[in-house]
Write a protein that holds these residues in place. Structure first.
Motif, PDB file in Angstrom:
ATOM      1  N   THR A   1     125.400  68.822-112.623  1.00  0.00           N
ATOM      2  CA  THR A   1     125.902  69.182-111.414  1.00  0.00           C
ATOM      3  C   THR A   1     124.602  69.589-110.589  1.00  0.00           C
ATOM      4  N   THR A   2     124.420  68.469-109.518  1.00  0.00           N
ATOM      5  CA  THR A   2     123.193  68.817-108.567  1.00  0.00           C
ATOM      6  C   THR A   2     123.826  69.449-107.024  1.00  0.00           C
ATOM      7  N   VAL A   3     123.241  70.627-107.034  1.00  0.00           N
ATOM      8  CA  VAL A   3     123.528  71.002-105.764  1.00  0.00           C
ATOM      9  C   VAL A   3     122.283  71.218-104.855  1.00  0.00           C
ATOM     10  N   PHE A   4     122.428  71.475-103.524  1.00  0.00           N
ATOM     11  CA  PHE A   4     121.148  71.897-102.555  1.00  0.00           C
ATOM     12  C   PHE A   4     121.438  73.197-102.276  1.00  0.00           C
ATOM     13  N   SER A   5     120.334  73.810-101.947  1.00  0.00           N
ATOM     14  CA  SER A   5     120.027  75.323-101.781  1.00  0.00           C
ATOM     15  C   SER A   5     120.718  75.368-100.542  1.00  0.00           C
ATOM     16  N   GLY A   6     121.398  76.582-100.287  1.00  0.00           N
ATOM     17  CA  GLY A   6     122.331  77.052 -99.279  1.00  0.00           C
ATOM     18  C   GLY A   6     123.530  77.956 -99.794  1.00  0.00           C
ATOM     19  N   SER A   7     124.540  78.019 -98.782  1.00  0.00           N
ATOM     20  CA  SER A   7     125.614  78.856 -99.191  1.00  0.00           C
ATOM     21  C   SER A   7     126.661  78.123-100.019  1.00  0.00           C
ATOM     22  N   ILE A   8     127.358  78.798-100.726  1.00  0.00           N
ATOM     23  CA  ILE A   8     128.377  78.043-101.709  1.00  0.00           C
ATOM     24  C   ILE A   8     129.342  77.323-100.666  1.00  0.00           C
ATOM     25  N   ALA A   9     129.666  77.592 -99.325  1.00  0.00           N
ATOM     26  CA  ALA A   9     130.463  77.078 -98.366  1.00  0.00           C
ATOM     27  C   ALA A   9     129.609  75.726 -98.005  1.00  0.00           C
ATOM     28  N   GLU A  10     128.429  75.532 -98.104  1.00  0.00           N
ATOM     29  CA  GLU A  10     128.092  74.245 -97.475  1.00  0.00           C
ATOM     30  C   GLU A  10     127.584  73.487 -98.761  1.00  0.00           C
ATOM     31  N   ALA A  11     127.511  73.860 -99.906  1.00  0.00           N
ATOM     32  CA  ALA A  11     127.814  73.224-101.108  1.00  0.00           C
ATOM     33  C   ALA A  11     128.869  72.433-101.198  1.00  0.00           C
ATOM     34  N   ILE A  12     130.140  73.047-101.016  1.00  0.00           N
ATOM     35  CA  ILE A  12     131.412  72.231-100.930  1.00  0.00           C
ATOM     36  C   ILE A  12     131.591  71.427-100.045  1.00  0.00           C
ATOM     37  N   ARG A  13     131.151  71.661 -98.781  1.00  0.00           N
ATOM     38  CA  ARG A  13     131.364  71.019 -97.434  1.00  0.00           C
ATOM     39  C   ARG A  13     130.488  69.622 -97.883  1.00  0.00           C
ATOM     40  N   PHE A  14     129.102  69.835 -98.081  1.00  0.00           N
ATOM     41  CA  PHE A  14     128.152  68.734 -98.360  1.00  0.00           C
ATOM     42  C   PHE A  14     128.296  67.882 -97.030  1.00  0.00           C
ATOM     43  N   GLY A  15     127.932  68.532 -96.134  1.00  0.00           N
ATOM     44  CA  GLY A  15     127.873  67.711 -94.866  1.00  0.00           C
ATOM     45  C   GLY A  15     129.115  67.183 -94.066  1.00  0.00           C
ATOM     46  N   ARG A  16     130.142  67.681 -94.664  1.00  0.00           N
ATOM     47  CA  ARG A  16     131.516  67.067 -94.026  1.00  0.00           C
ATOM     48  C   ARG A  16     132.105  68.271 -93.240  1.00  0.00           C
ATOM     49  N   PRO A  17     132.786  67.794 -92.170  1.00  0.00           N
ATOM     50  CA  PRO A  17     133.587  68.740 -91.602  1.00  0.00           C
ATOM     51  C   PRO A  17     134.731  69.293 -92.060  1.00  0.00           C
ATOM     52  N   ALA A  18     135.036  70.734 -92.371  1.00  0.00           N
ATOM     53  CA  ALA A  18     136.254  71.118 -92.759  1.00  0.00           C
ATOM     54  C   ALA A  18     136.428  72.602 -92.388  1.00  0.00           C
ATOM     55  N   SER A  19     137.547  72.933 -92.259  1.00  0.00           N
ATOM     56  CA  SER A  19     137.846  74.395 -91.841  1.00  0.00           C
ATOM     57  C   SER A  19     137.526  75.312 -93.124  1.00  0.00           C
ATOM     58  N   GLN A  20     137.658  76.569 -92.662  1.00  0.00           N
ATOM     59  CA  GLN A  20     137.830  77.663 -94.009  1.00  0.00           C
ATOM     60  C   GLN A  20     138.681  77.463 -94.834  1.00  0.00           C
ATOM     61  N   SER A  21     140.018  77.173 -94.194  1.00  0.00           N
ATOM     62  CA  SER A  21     141.087  77.065 -95.073  1.00  0.00           C
ATOM     63  C   SER A  21     141.079  75.856 -96.131  1.00  0.00           C
ATOM     64  N   GLN A  22     140.383  74.773 -95.503  1.00  0.00           N
ATOM     65  CA  GLN A  22     140.487  73.539 -96.251  1.00  0.00           C
ATOM     66  C   GLN A  22     139.565  73.804 -97.293  1.00  0.00           C
ATOM     67  N   LEU A  23     138.492  74.633 -96.885  1.00  0.00           N
ATOM     68  CA  LEU A  23     137.351  74.819 -97.963  1.00  0.00           C
ATOM     69  C   LEU A  23     137.991  75.792 -99.276  1.00  0.00           C
ATOM     70  N   MET A  24     138.819  76.662 -98.928  1.00  0.00           N
ATOM     71  CA  MET A  24     139.236  77.511 -99.850  1.00  0.00           C
ATOM     72  C   MET A  24     140.089  76.897-100.478  1.00  0.00           C
ATOM     73  N   GLU A  25     141.305  75.844-100.089  1.00  0.00           N
ATOM     74  CA  GLU A  25     142.146  75.330-100.780  1.00  0.00           C
ATOM     75  C   GLU A  25     141.525  74.350-101.946  1.00  0.00           C
ATOM     76  N   ALA A  26     140.415  73.610-101.511  1.00  0.00           N
ATOM     77  CA  ALA A  26     139.622  72.949-102.576  1.00  0.00           C
ATOM     78  C   ALA A  26     139.180  73.753-103.454  1.00  0.00           C
ATOM     79  N   ALA A  27     138.546  74.815-103.293  1.00  0.00           N
ATOM     80  CA  ALA A  27     138.261  75.958-104.265  1.00  0.00           C
ATOM     81  C   ALA A  27     139.325  76.233-105.195  1.00  0.00           C
ATOM     82  N   ARG A  28     140.448  76.595-104.628  1.00  0.00           N
ATOM     83  CA  ARG A  28     141.675  77.045-105.542  1.00  0.00           C
ATOM     84  C   ARG A  28     141.939  75.678-106.338  1.00  0.00           C
ATOM     85  N   LEU A  29     141.951  74.611-106.007  1.00  0.00           N
ATOM     86  CA  LEU A  29     142.392  73.460-106.874  1.00  0.00           C
ATOM     87  C   LEU A  29     141.448  73.094-107.893  1.00  0.00           C
TER      88      LEU A  29
END
Length: 583
Positions: free
Chosen positions: A422-450
């Motif tokens: 796994t390669t991640v860029f420094s920054g917040s966990i939210a930024e690491a999951i979004r990875f430059g893509r627009p996403a709401s907090q609820s979408q972010l949390m749903e991806a993390a739950r999956l």
């Protein structure tokens, strides 16, 4: 974008076009600055005789004029420097941005051969050197050259005979500067190559320090590092020595020219062929010439060093690029995930075939495992699906659409990769999951739950705002892998590519990641590369690759009864029919 050219810094001129107004204003200030020297030279011719005449009012009037001209000149110099700095720095920014953009489209095979340390040095130090040279060229070298031309023209007008004697030495000075400049550029290229090699070694050393300590290899690494820095020292010393030698050689010629002029001037004054006022202006002109000559000489050396840097930057442009998007392209929208490979053949640049006549049909929603020994072509197949590489023949279809007719960006938005490492860029966990893509907090949390990552993220002090350190070293390997799974499923891809996603984890971490994988796989077409065959026994289809060919395919039980390559691989790993499975 920048185009390849052998024209050196001239290739950067198109980047200055958007700044023509600012450059024009800067040029006007430059002309005022240079023109002020001519006024000061003429004033010097009047001032020295006035000093001898003891006419105080005349002297004060001339001094007042000189102060006024000097003030105007310095204001013009400020305007010149400040106005020309902006375009020069903007060109540097555009150059660096364009090169980085181009680097992102280099074929992965070519990119993997490049040293990260070397590329870092080129896009930082080399780009900075080009910027400095460009800035000096427009705000220092150009006015110095104009000053030389203007002052020499004025001196020719004052006394062409004396000036002709100076100009006799000009070809020799120009030849020496060019000779030294060529040698400086060659020495600089060698020095920069050594710095790049040193940067590459540093990157490897920092990454591999734990391994070095484990093998007690510190003396070996220290010796290698000291050898590299000594080679760099020698290369850099060569450059400094050439520059140091140039100054006394050129300076000696200038001194010879100056004393020759003084001797000739004394003889002409004695013969009443030259006045004291004329000599005053002329000698002032000689003094004024010294500074621009020094500037041009020094800047020419830096220009040659900048040429070396620009040449190294241009090498990035020569690297092979990914195939461009087709025009027109086929929009794929949200595909179902049905994949077909028809007579696919692929070979890398060395011509050695990697995949041979691959025929494979994968239904939407199927889980397909790719197994086989190292070098069988499994990772190459992933690179073709992501269009990192293009097959020499055959077709790859997604819901009936040929991947070669689809825009790469649209395709990759529908295919998500979970890599082995796994390669991640420094920054917040939210930024690491979004990875430059627009996403709401609820979408972010749903991806993390999956991905089975939400609970451990919420257990961190700052939750999704927790900062990941470089390479994600402040979370465990299993947690990092679940972040990678969340990153993959955030865009709701139709196809999920898993490249040995749990091979580097311990049993406890693997169990948590397997939960996330099973949830993330629901409703998607999934391709899994696996060397540990116990993890893929429940796959809908197992495809065995051997030497670039599909040797067999079927379910685990079917392949175990066929006594083929798959059974042989399973028996090596002590796997039997209906063994417990993880996926």
């Amino acid at each position: 974008m920048l185009k390849q050219s052998e024209a050196g810094f001239r290739r950067l001129l198109p980047l200055l076009r958007p700044h023509l107004r600012q450059l024009s204003l800067g040029l006007v200030c430059m002309l005022v600055y240079v023109g002020s020297f001519l006024l000061l030279l003429n004033l010097a011719g009047d001032l020295f005789p006035a000093l001898g005449s003891k006419d105080l009012s005349r002297v004060l009037a001339l001094i007042g004029q000189g102060v006024l001209i000097f003030a105007v000149q310095k204001l013009a110099q400020f305007g010149q420097d400040s106005l020309l700095a902006g375009p020069a720095l903007q060109v540097s920014k555009t150059l660096r941005s364009d090169l980085f953009s181009r680097l992102q489209t280099v074929e992965l095979g070519a990119l993997e051969k490049l040293s990260a340390g070397d590329l870092t040095y080129r896009l930082t130090e080399d780009a900075d050197r080009v910027s400095e040279v460009l800035y000096k060229s427009v705000h220092d070298t150009l006015p110095s050259v104009l000053q030389l031309i203007a002052v020499l023209g004025y001196m020719l007008w004052l006394d062409w005979k004396l000036t002709a004697s100076i100009l006799l030495l000009a070809p020799l000075i120009i030849w020496l500067i060019s000779l030294f400049g060529a040698k400086v550029m060659a020495a600089t290229e060698r020095s920069q190559t050594k710095v790049s090699e040193l940067a590459g070694l540093l990157g490897e050393a920092i990454e591999g320090l734990p391994l070095v300590r484990a093998f007690a290899a510190e003396p070996w690494l220290q010796g290698r590092f000291e050898d590299e820095i000594d080679q760099h020292r020698k290369a850099r010393h060569r450059t400094y020595s050439l520059v140091a030698l140039q100054h006394p050689v050129v300076g000696m010629i200038e001194v010879v020219g100056l004393f020759s002029v003084l001797g000739l001037a004394a003889w002409r004054i004695q013969s009443n062929d030259l006045s004291i006022a004329g000599l005053s202006s002329y000698l002032t002109g000689l003094v004024v010439l010294i500074d621009p000559i020094a500037h041009v000489t020094n800047n020419f050396n830096e220009f040659q060093q900048g040429q070396a840097s620009l040449r190294r930057l241009r090498q990035i442009e020569r690297e092979p690029q990914e195939a461009s998007d087709p025009s027109p392209s086929i929009p794929i929208g949200r595909p179902q995930g049905h994949l077909q490979l028809q007579q696919v053949n692929f070979a890398y640049d060395n011509g050695k075939p990697v995949l041979h006549n691959i025929d494979l049909s994968i239904a939407a929603g199927q889980v397909v495992a790719l197994v086989g020994p190292s070098g069988a072509g499994k990772s190459t197949l992933f690179s073709l699906l992501l269009r990192f590489n293009t097959a020499q023949s055959g077709e790859i279809l997604l819901d009936g659409n040929n991947l070669s007719q689809v825009k790469a960006r649209e395709l990759r938005q529908q295919m998500a990769l979970v890599p082995q490492r796994t390669t991640v860029f420094s920054g917040s966990i939210a930024e690491a999951i979004r990875f430059g893509r627009p996403a709401s907090q609820s979408q972010l949390m749903e991806a993390a739950r999956l991905a089975n990552a939400h609970d451990f993220i919420m257990g961190l002090p700052k939750g999704y705002d927790t900062q990941l350190e470089e390479r994600g070293t402040n979370v465990s390997g299993g947690q990092l892998q679940r972040i990678a799974i969340a990153r993959a499923v955030l865009g709701n891809p139709a196809v999920l590519l898993l490249d040995e996603a749990t091979s580097a984890l311990d049993a406890e971490a693997e169990a948590a990641v397997q939960v996330g994988l099973r949830q993330a796989m629901q409703g998607r077409t999934v391709l899994v590369i696996a060397h540990r065959l116990a993890t893929v026994q429940e796959a809908d289809l197992i495809v065995v690759l051997d030497k670039g060919r599909i040797s067999e395919q079927g379910s685990h039980d079917q392949l175990m009864t066929s006594n083929g390559r798959y059974r042989e691989l399973c028996e090596r790993q002590l796997i039997r029919m209906n063994a417990p499975t993880n996926v």
